[in-house]
Design a protein around this motif. Structure first.
Motif, mmCIF file in Angstrom:
data_model
loop_
_atom_site.group_PDB
_atom_site.id
_atom_site.type_symbol
_atom_site.label_atom_id
_atom_site.label_comp_id
_atom_site.label_asym_id
_atom_site.label_seq_id
_atom_site.Cartn_x
_atom_site.Cartn_y
_atom_site.Cartn_z
ATOM 1 N N CYS A 98 12.082 -4.073 61.696
ATOM 2 C CA CYS A 98 13.036 -4.939 62.385
ATOM 3 C C CYS A 98 13.350 -6.156 61.523
ATOM 4 O O CYS A 98 12.462 -6.767 60.946
ATOM 5 C CB CYS A 98 12.447 -5.395 63.718
ATOM 6 N N ASP A 99 14.645 -6.479 61.417
ATOM 7 C CA ASP A 99 15.080 -7.637 60.651
ATOM 8 C C ASP A 99 16.248 -8.279 61.382
ATOM 9 O O ASP A 99 16.657 -7.811 62.447
ATOM 10 C CB ASP A 99 15.468 -7.190 59.234
ATOM 11 N N TRP A 100 16.843 -9.301 60.841
ATOM 12 C CA TRP A 100 17.873 -10.102 61.500
ATOM 13 C C TRP A 100 19.058 -9.283 62.009
ATOM 14 O O TRP A 100 19.633 -9.582 63.031
ATOM 15 C CB TRP A 100 18.370 -11.202 60.557
ATOM 16 N N GLN A 101 19.455 -8.233 61.297
ATOM 17 C CA GLN A 101 20.646 -7.487 61.697
ATOM 18 C C GLN A 101 20.450 -6.695 62.987
ATOM 19 O O GLN A 101 21.413 -6.221 63.574
ATOM 20 C CB GLN A 101 21.155 -6.578 60.566
ATOM 21 N N TRP A 102 19.239 -6.563 63.440
ATOM 22 C CA TRP A 102 18.964 -5.825 64.665
ATOM 23 C C TRP A 102 18.943 -6.728 65.898
ATOM 24 O O TRP A 102 18.859 -6.234 67.022
ATOM 25 C CB TRP A 102 17.627 -5.095 64.551
ATOM 26 N N THR A 103 19.017 -8.046 65.746
ATOM 27 C CA THR A 103 18.841 -8.946 66.886
ATOM 28 C C THR A 103 19.904 -8.781 67.967
ATOM 29 O O THR A 103 19.624 -8.993 69.135
ATOM 30 C CB THR A 103 18.774 -10.416 66.440
ATOM 31 N N ALA A 110 23.226 5.049 56.431
ATOM 32 C CA ALA A 110 23.564 5.007 54.998
ATOM 33 C C ALA A 110 24.357 3.767 54.616
ATOM 34 O O ALA A 110 24.144 3.198 53.547
ATOM 35 C CB ALA A 110 24.326 6.265 54.591
ATOM 36 N N GLU A 111 25.265 3.311 55.460
ATOM 37 C CA GLU A 111 26.109 2.154 55.158
ATOM 38 C C GLU A 111 25.603 0.881 55.844
ATOM 39 O O GLU A 111 26.280 -0.141 55.823
ATOM 40 C CB GLU A 111 27.549 2.437 55.609
ATOM 41 N N PHE A 112 24.444 0.962 56.491
ATOM 42 C CA PHE A 112 23.914 -0.167 57.251
ATOM 43 C C PHE A 112 22.737 -0.789 56.490
ATOM 44 O O PHE A 112 21.771 -0.095 56.189
ATOM 45 C CB PHE A 112 23.451 0.311 58.631
ATOM 46 N N PRO A 113 22.812 -2.067 56.170
ATOM 47 C CA PRO A 113 21.728 -2.697 55.406
ATOM 48 C C PRO A 113 20.486 -2.888 56.273
ATOM 49 O O PRO A 113 20.492 -3.684 57.215
ATOM 50 C CB PRO A 113 22.327 -4.048 55.005
ATOM 51 N N THR A 114 19.448 -2.147 55.983
ATOM 52 C CA THR A 114 18.215 -2.286 56.762
ATOM 53 C C THR A 114 17.009 -1.852 55.942
ATOM 54 O O THR A 114 17.125 -1.054 55.021
ATOM 55 C CB THR A 114 18.275 -1.481 58.072
ATOM 56 N N GLU A 115 15.905 -2.390 56.312
ATOM 57 C CA GLU A 115 14.604 -1.926 55.812
ATOM 58 C C GLU A 115 14.046 -1.000 56.891
ATOM 59 O O GLU A 115 14.699 -0.743 57.892
ATOM 60 C CB GLU A 115 13.673 -3.125 55.586
ATOM 61 N N ALA A 116 12.830 -0.545 56.722
ATOM 62 C CA ALA A 116 12.218 0.336 57.707
ATOM 63 C C ALA A 116 11.706 -0.420 58.926
ATOM 64 O O ALA A 116 11.267 0.176 59.888
ATOM 65 C CB ALA A 116 11.080 1.126 57.058
#
Length: 126
Positions: free
Chosen positions: A69-74, A61-67
């Protein structure tokens, strides 16, 4: 039982981040960059075609993500973060690595399970 087990038994919430040594040998490391085409075209033990994230989960809920893989998961994917493919059939991971179609393991990167009265959140970040 240990401190974590006692907390779960008492209805508490526990975050568990297993070490590589805690995981099965069959837990493939996740590649930072998805493999090209499939594992047979570029054989390697590390595999990943991408991520699927349950954006409706309260854990994100407080984590910026799409459905996807994006930069924040690296940081999570760039480490040897792994999880066994032998997850229970009914378990729906919050974040799943999409395995190569030749093997098709169910790979949970982040998942939550109810243990007794408590909740266990597992994140395979090393």
């Amino acid at each position: 039982m240990g401190r974590r087990g006692e907390k779960l038994a008492a209805g508490g919430k526990v975050l568990f981040t297993p070490r590589v040594a805690d995981l099965s040998w069959w837990s493939p490391p996740l590649a930072r960059v998805p493999i090209f085409w499939n594992a047979l075209m570029g054989p390697t033990w590390s595999r990943m075609l991408g991520l699927w994230c349950d954006t409706n989960s309260p854990a994100l809920a407080e984590f910026p993500t799409e459905a996807n893989c994006d930069w924040q998961w690296t940081e999570i994917i760039g480490n040897p973060a792994r999880e066994p493919g032998q997850l229970p059939r009914g378990l729906k991971p919050i974040v799943s690595a999409i395995d190569d179609w030749n093997r098709n393991y169910k790979l949970g990167v982040i998942f939550e399970a109810r243990i007794g009265a408590g909740k266990l959140l597992v994140c395979t970040r090393i």
